[in-house]
Design a protein around this motif. Structure first.
Motif, mmCIF file in Angstrom:
data_model
loop_
_atom_site.group_PDB
_atom_site.id
_atom_site.type_symbol
_atom_site.label_atom_id
_atom_site.label_comp_id
_atom_site.label_asym_id
_atom_site.label_seq_id
_atom_site.Cartn_x
_atom_site.Cartn_y
_atom_site.Cartn_z
ATOM 1 N N ASP A 183 57.622 -9.379 55.999
ATOM 2 C CA ASP A 183 57.585 -10.286 57.337
ATOM 3 C C ASP A 183 57.091 -8.785 58.506
ATOM 4 O O ASP A 183 57.665 -9.248 59.476
ATOM 5 C CB ASP A 183 58.415 -11.096 57.758
ATOM 6 N N PRO A 185 55.511 -6.819 61.228
ATOM 7 C CA PRO A 185 54.412 -7.382 61.859
ATOM 8 C C PRO A 185 53.215 -6.770 61.881
ATOM 9 O O PRO A 185 52.848 -5.912 61.527
ATOM 10 C CB PRO A 185 55.134 -7.049 63.330
ATOM 11 N N SER A 186 52.421 -7.730 62.148
ATOM 12 C CA SER A 186 50.702 -7.512 61.897
ATOM 13 C C SER A 186 50.456 -6.042 62.277
ATOM 14 O O SER A 186 49.437 -5.769 61.765
ATOM 15 C CB SER A 186 49.839 -8.834 61.549
ATOM 16 N N ASN A 211 53.950 -13.748 58.962
ATOM 17 C CA ASN A 211 53.946 -12.577 61.052
ATOM 18 C C ASN A 211 52.069 -11.438 60.526
ATOM 19 O O ASN A 211 52.730 -10.473 61.290
ATOM 20 C CB ASN A 211 54.729 -11.345 60.820
#
Length: 211
Positions: A183, A185-186, A211
């Motif tokens: 997870d 964040p991108s 995410n």
């Protein structure tokens, strides 16, 4: 006084090392606590010859997956007798085109020997120099502790290799999974890898990240 303290410390250290060296083994007790040095020891009265044998490497692994490869580990506690001895093994099965992606073992160096097929293997040094070699049946290659490395089946049929580690718990972190299978964040992945938003989301979709 300081000299006496230093001498006492050194003698204590030597004594502890000597005690450890005369202990024949420390078969892993999976029910006990685990520390950075390994698993706690099984009661010697409960240790049998089965703790020092492992048959899990005899069977080919399942290569019907995204990497077309399988790793069958023989680490503690599954191979309980290796605990504390500084050794372990694994079996690598690679279907045609299969790959063990870039990964590291933070706790040990690795030696690989090819049993069947052709494997393109390599590692990247901390100076970002690439060491790449095509290995045939009977060839071996060593991968230094902590460095990114990979194995790719570059032949026309299945490949099989066995690897040995200088630790009973060498650890494992696969780079692509660390980036795209969680997870994180991108936007942070994009900023640290210079990949586009579409590329990151595509890879997260493939590997199960969010995410």
């Amino acid at each position: 006084m300081k000299m006496i303290i230093h001498i006492f410390f050194i003698l204590s250290l030597v004594s502890s090392i000597s005690f450890a060296s005369v202990q024949d083994f420390c078969v892993a007790d999976p029910k006990g606590p685990q520390s950075p040095s390994g698993y706690s020891c099984k009661n010697p009265d409960q240790v049998t010859e089965n703790d020092f044998a492992f048959s899990g490497l005899a069977k080919a692994g399942n290569t019907s997956n995204i990497i077309k490869a399988s790793v069958t580990p023989a680490f503690a506690p599954a191979f309980a007798g290796t605990n504390g001895l500084g050794v372990s093994m694994a079996r690598l099965d690679l279907a045609t085109g299969g790959v063990i992606p870039l990964h590291t073992h933070p706790g040990a160096s690795e030696v690989l020997v090819v049993i069947q097929g052709t494997i393109c293997a390599g590692f990247i040094s901390s100076a970002n120099k690439v060491y790449l070699k095509t290995l045939e049946k009977g060839d071996s290659m060593v991968f230094p502790q902590g460095l990114l490395h990979f194995q790719l089946n570059s032949g026309k049929g299945p490949a099989l290799a066995f690897v040995a580690f200088g630790s009973s718990s060498p650890g494992l972190q696969i780079l692509s999974f660390a980036l795209f299978a969680n997870d994180l964040p991108s936007e942070l992945v994009e900023a640290t890898t210079f990949l586009s938003d579409a590329e990151v989301k595509k890879l997260k979709g493939v590997l199960g990240g969010t995410n």
